[in-house]
Design a protein around this motif. Structure first.
Motif, PDB file in Angstrom:
ATOM      1  N   GLU A  68       0.685  -1.245  -0.050  1.00  0.00           N
ATOM      2  CA  GLU A  68       0.119   0.008  -0.269  1.00  0.00           C
ATOM      3  C   GLU A  68       0.962   1.610   0.138  1.00  0.00           C
ATOM      4  N   VAL A  69       1.892   1.423   0.945  1.00  0.00           N
ATOM      5  CA  VAL A  69       2.819   2.538   0.900  1.00  0.00           C
ATOM      6  C   VAL A  69       3.473   2.658  -0.379  1.00  0.00           C
ATOM      7  N   PHE A  70       3.991   1.526  -1.161  1.00  0.00           N
ATOM      8  CA  PHE A  70       4.798   1.663  -2.246  1.00  0.00           C
ATOM      9  C   PHE A  70       3.620   2.223  -3.688  1.00  0.00           C
ATOM     10  N   LEU A  71       2.466   1.714  -3.507  1.00  0.00           N
ATOM     11  CA  LEU A  71       1.515   2.232  -4.357  1.00  0.00           C
ATOM     12  C   LEU A  71       1.214   3.796  -4.449  1.00  0.00           C
ATOM     13  N   GLU A  72       1.149   4.091  -2.985  1.00  0.00           N
ATOM     14  CA  GLU A  72       0.449   5.547  -2.509  1.00  0.00           C
ATOM     15  C   GLU A  72       1.853   6.518  -2.847  1.00  0.00           C
ATOM     16  N   SER A  73       3.067   6.302  -2.265  1.00  0.00           N
ATOM     17  CA  SER A  73       3.876   7.041  -2.122  1.00  0.00           C
ATOM     18  C   SER A  73       5.157   6.964  -3.220  1.00  0.00           C
ATOM     19  N   ALA A  74       5.058   5.906  -4.092  1.00  0.00           N
ATOM     20  CA  ALA A  74       6.592   5.780  -4.814  1.00  0.00           C
ATOM     21  C   ALA A  74       6.914   7.058  -5.702  1.00  0.00           C
ATOM     22  N   ALA A  75       5.861   7.760  -6.201  1.00  0.00           N
ATOM     23  CA  ALA A  75       6.085   8.900  -7.142  1.00  0.00           C
ATOM     24  C   ALA A  75       6.622  10.017  -6.152  1.00  0.00           C
ATOM     25  N   ALA A  76       6.248  10.016  -5.130  1.00  0.00           N
ATOM     26  CA  ALA A  76       6.687  11.165  -4.043  1.00  0.00           C
ATOM     27  C   ALA A  76       7.986  10.872  -3.523  1.00  0.00           C
ATOM     28  N   VAL A  77       8.284   9.465  -3.298  1.00  0.00           N
ATOM     29  CA  VAL A  77       9.570   9.108  -2.502  1.00  0.00           C
ATOM     30  C   VAL A  77      10.758   9.225  -3.569  1.00  0.00           C
TER      31      VAL A  77
ATOM     32  N   GLY B 100       6.676   6.762 -10.132  1.00  0.00           N
ATOM     33  CA  GLY B 100       5.539   6.271 -11.006  1.00  0.00           C
ATOM     34  C   GLY B 100       6.041   5.435 -12.155  1.00  0.00           C
ATOM     35  N   GLU B 101       7.202   5.864 -12.596  1.00  0.00           N
ATOM     36  CA  GLU B 101       7.806   4.778 -13.710  1.00  0.00           C
ATOM     37  C   GLU B 101       8.279   3.476 -12.894  1.00  0.00           C
ATOM     38  N   LEU B 102       8.443   3.506 -11.963  1.00  0.00           N
ATOM     39  CA  LEU B 102       9.082   2.320 -11.061  1.00  0.00           C
ATOM     40  C   LEU B 102       7.704   1.422 -11.074  1.00  0.00           C
ATOM     41  N   VAL B 103       6.641   1.983 -10.568  1.00  0.00           N
ATOM     42  CA  VAL B 103       5.486   1.173 -10.435  1.00  0.00           C
ATOM     43  C   VAL B 103       4.903   0.639 -11.764  1.00  0.00           C
TER      44      VAL B 103
END
Length: 92
Positions: free
Chosen positions: A60-69, A74-77
């Motif tokens: 959940e954290v990965f999906l919600e915050s990957a772009a911000a981290v 977003g490319e990584l997702v």
């Protein structure tokens, strides 16, 4: 002579060290630091153990915050989802 970064990357990429709880934070770390071996290992683990990984809080954290981290999160997702899609195509 192998550099410290490569030694650490190899250690973090080993299967015994990867788990449903650690794979996504390590994937983000690998993406952020250009650790291709670790990133590839994490994506392979994610595909093989997706059912376990999706049940973790880390997912959940990965999906919600990957772009911000990290830049390009977003490319990584997208990369992770492409790896899963390719696995599904090849397994049928």
């Amino acid at each position: 002579m192998t550099g410290l970064k490569e030694v650490c990357e190899e250690h973090l990429a080993t299967r015994p060290g990867l788990s449903a709880d650690t794979v996504l934070p390590r994937l983000l770390f690998a993406h952020r630091h250009g650790a291709a071996l670790l990133k590839r290992s994490c994506l392979q683990f994610l595909v093989a153990h997706f059912g376990e990984v999706v049940d973790t809080e880390a997912f959940e954290v990965f999906l919600e915050s990957a772009a911000a981290v990290v830049d390009g999160g977003g490319e990584l997702v997208d990369e992770a989802m492409q790896a899963l899609a390719e696995y599904r195509r090849n397994s049928h």
